[in-house]
Design an enzyme around this catalytic site. Structure first.
Site, PDB file in Angstrom:
ATOM      1  N   PRO A   2      -0.619 -33.097  33.146  1.00  0.00           N
ATOM      2  CA  PRO A   2       0.418 -34.028  33.602  1.00  0.00           C
ATOM      3  C   PRO A   2       1.343 -34.120  32.511  1.00  0.00           C
ATOM      4  O   PRO A   2       1.180 -34.243  31.132  1.00  0.00           O
ATOM      5  CB  PRO A   2      -0.481 -35.353  33.515  1.00  0.00           C
ATOM      6  CG  PRO A   2      -1.986 -34.867  33.405  1.00  0.00           C
ATOM      7  CD  PRO A   2      -1.908 -33.654  33.009  1.00  0.00           C
ATOM      8  N   GLU A   3       2.604 -34.112  32.994  1.00  0.00           N
ATOM      9  CA  GLU A   3       3.879 -34.511  31.914  1.00  0.00           C
ATOM     10  C   GLU A   3       4.356 -35.808  32.445  1.00  0.00           C
ATOM     11  O   GLU A   3       3.931 -36.587  33.305  1.00  0.00           O
ATOM     12  CB  GLU A   3       4.974 -33.311  32.345  1.00  0.00           C
ATOM     13  CG  GLU A   3       4.254 -31.990  32.029  1.00  0.00           C
ATOM     14  CD  GLU A   3       5.688 -31.166  31.481  1.00  0.00           C
ATOM     15  OE1 GLU A   3       6.774 -31.643  31.093  1.00  0.00           O
ATOM     16  OE2 GLU A   3       5.296 -29.898  31.694  1.00  0.00           O
ATOM     17  N   LYS A  58       3.544 -39.861  27.117  1.00  0.00           N
ATOM     18  CA  LYS A  58       2.884 -39.348  28.225  1.00  0.00           C
ATOM     19  C   LYS A  58       1.729 -40.298  28.032  1.00  0.00           C
ATOM     20  O   LYS A  58       0.632 -40.058  28.441  1.00  0.00           O
ATOM     21  CB  LYS A  58       2.486 -37.891  28.158  1.00  0.00           C
ATOM     22  CG  LYS A  58       3.795 -37.012  28.507  1.00  0.00           C
ATOM     23  CD  LYS A  58       3.361 -35.445  28.319  1.00  0.00           C
ATOM     24  CE  LYS A  58       3.372 -34.604  27.296  1.00  0.00           C
ATOM     25  NZ  LYS A  58       3.075 -33.136  27.319  1.00  0.00           N
ATOM     26  N   ARG A 263       2.676 -20.863  23.765  1.00  0.00           N
ATOM     27  CA  ARG A 263       2.880 -21.325  25.339  1.00  0.00           C
ATOM     28  C   ARG A 263       3.670 -20.486  26.118  1.00  0.00           C
ATOM     29  O   ARG A 263       4.790 -20.050  25.652  1.00  0.00           O
ATOM     30  CB  ARG A 263       3.705 -22.759  25.285  1.00  0.00           C
ATOM     31  CG  ARG A 263       3.050 -23.916  24.236  1.00  0.00           C
ATOM     32  CD  ARG A 263       1.581 -24.162  24.551  1.00  0.00           C
ATOM     33  NE  ARG A 263       1.700 -24.721  26.023  1.00  0.00           N
ATOM     34  CZ  ARG A 263       1.957 -26.102  26.108  1.00  0.00           C
ATOM     35  NH1 ARG A 263       2.220 -26.989  25.193  1.00  0.00           N
ATOM     36  NH2 ARG A 263       1.589 -26.493  27.625  1.00  0.00           N
TER      37      ARG A 263
END
Ligand code: ZN
Length: 465
Positions: A2-3, A58, A263
């Site tokens: 989730p961002e 977040k 990433r």
């Protein structure tokens, strides 16, 4: 993962379902997720009412009665499930279950178990180290000069800086790729190469990208159940993330994937040039057009030469490649522990499918090696790369300029007659080389049917000082 937009969406959903509910019972099925003494956590929460929800970066903040606060972070896979019926509850990944006095339920669910819940107070929560060190959200940057002075001190890739929550909070992997794509910044650009104006643009685009995602309910909404009644469709609007090998929506070049600070990162090598990379000239042309001579000329004029044939030659010496080659051809492809190139040439002359398969196997490895060399090369150096299938292998997208060497059949035949393969076979090997398409794509076209001296005079005109 989730961002920011997803957490904002979860906050909004939860607000619509759990506000003003009072906690009657707390069950903890996985103790490590709670960052407090367990009995303190459970007992304190009894009879507390949820008054409000807030999002910082977040982090999800539950404001409770009597000045208590729960700080929650979902990390990789954390989710909240809201149930109106006990029968639905206790999913095997449910780590914490809150039972409300009206017999509805809120479950914290986390398959990876990296998330956290911490009970604290209204006066204390903003001083928690995790929240205190957060940078501003893109929509809340008040002091660009301060942000720029932090950026100027960093030489790590800009993408790593955007993911660093102490720099800006709320940007995760998906939106970092989107923001860099839209601002045409190469993800590996050293942070201190970014100008103040570019930083302002990055922040402006970040606000737009995140706002649009929030509006659409968060792009990963489908992969987690954030409660009820939300239909996220941001997925269809992603320009970069998850679009590896698909055409760039600006320039149609296939998007590439690489790893930046560990990433996965998708970007367009044509639209997003790294200002810290050397100038690269790609050289191509049909067989016997003089590519090697041209490469030599550039080498003598200070360019770092890269030969596609040489890369392939080195690849063939790697035993790891022998297995897939045997699978593609047969045992005869390996002779005395090395690849029999004449055998390969002989087979693919008569078998277009095998030739295609071989290229599918080799091109990504050549690309990988090519990118490794570029990475080691300094900004003020120049590279000349000679590659028979430069455009076919898609390596032209990494080049600043490309040179197509043109040759007529008469010259080609003359030159080929001096080589080990028959002229007919050599020309056959060159089938599939798309002359018209390649000429269209090239920056320069130089015809090379006469002497070496004449070729050099023509090449001198495109030498980069
Ligand atoms: Zn592009």
């Amino acid at each position: 993962m989730p961002e920011l937009p997803e957490v904002e969406t979860i906050k909004n959903i939860l607000k619509s379902v759990i506000l003003h509910k009072t906690i009657a019972k707390v069950d903890v099925f996985y103790e490590k997720v709670v960052k407090n003494d367990l009995s303190f956590f459970k007992n304190t929460l009894l009879n507390k009412t949820i008054l409000d929800l807030e999002r910082i970066g977040k982090y999800l903040i539950f404001h409770l009665s009597e000045g208590f606060v729960i700080v929650s972070h979902l990390r990789m896979e954390g989710k909240y499930f809201y149930y109106q019926n006990q029968k639905e509850t206790i999913n095997k990944h449910g780590l914490v279950l809150f039972t409300f006095t009206d017999q509805t339920y809120l479950e914290y669910n986390d398959t990876r178990r990296f998330g956290m819940l911490k009970l604290t107070t209204k006066d204390e929560y903003k001083n928690l180290p995790c929240l205190k060190k957060l940078g501003p959200e893109p929509s809340n940057v008040l002091d660009f000069n301060k942000l720029f002075s932090i950026l100027k001190r960093k030489s790590i890739p800009i993408k790593a800086v955007l993911l660093d929550q102490t720099f800006l909070s709320g940007i995760g992997n998906i939106y970092a790729d989107e923001i860099l794509f839209k601002t045409k910044v190469h993800p590996e650009t050293p942070a201190n190469f970014i100008s103040l104006n570019k930083l302002k643009e990055i922040v402006k685009v970040a606000v737009e990208v995140l706002d649009e995602a929030i509006l659409n309910g968060g792009s990963t909404i489908r992969s987690y159940k954030a409660g009820i009644g939300i239909d996220g469709n941001f997925q269809t609007k992603l320009y970069a993330y998850g679009r590896e090998n698909q055409p760039c929506l600006n320039c149609s070049s296939p998007l590439k994937k690489m790893f930046v600070s560990g990433r996965g990162t998708t970007y367009c090598p044509k639209c997003q040039k790294n200002p810290n990379s050397p100038y690269i000239l790609g050289i191509t042309g049909p067989i016997a057009s003089g590519k090697s001579s041209a490469l030599n000329y550039f080498k003598e004029n200070g360019y770092i030469p890269i030969s596609g044939d040489e890369i392939v030659h080195k690849l063939y010496q790697d035993p790891k490649l022998h297995k897939p080659l045997i699978r593609l051809f047969n045992e005869s492809v390996i002779k005395e522990n090395s690849v029999d190139k004449a055998f390969i040439a002989h087979v693919i002359i008569g078998d277009g499918h095998k030739k295609y398969k071989l290229e599918q196997l080799i091109h990504p490895l050549v690309e990988k090696r090519f990118l490794e060399i570029i990475k080691k090369t300094k900004k003020d150096e120049k590279i000349a790369v000679e590659m028979p299938l430069l455009f076919e292998a898609g390596l032209d997208v990494f080049c600043d300029e490309t040179l197509y060497l043109d040759v007529n059949l008469k010259t080609q035949t003359e030159r080929l007659s001096k080589r080990f393969l028959s002229v007919k076979d050599s020309l056959k090997l060159n089938q599939g080389f798309n002359v018209q398409e390649n000429k269209k794509k090239a920056t320069y076209i130089i015809s090379n049917n006469n002497s070496l001296e004449e070729l050099y005079i023509k090449l001198a005109k495109i030498i980069r000082k």
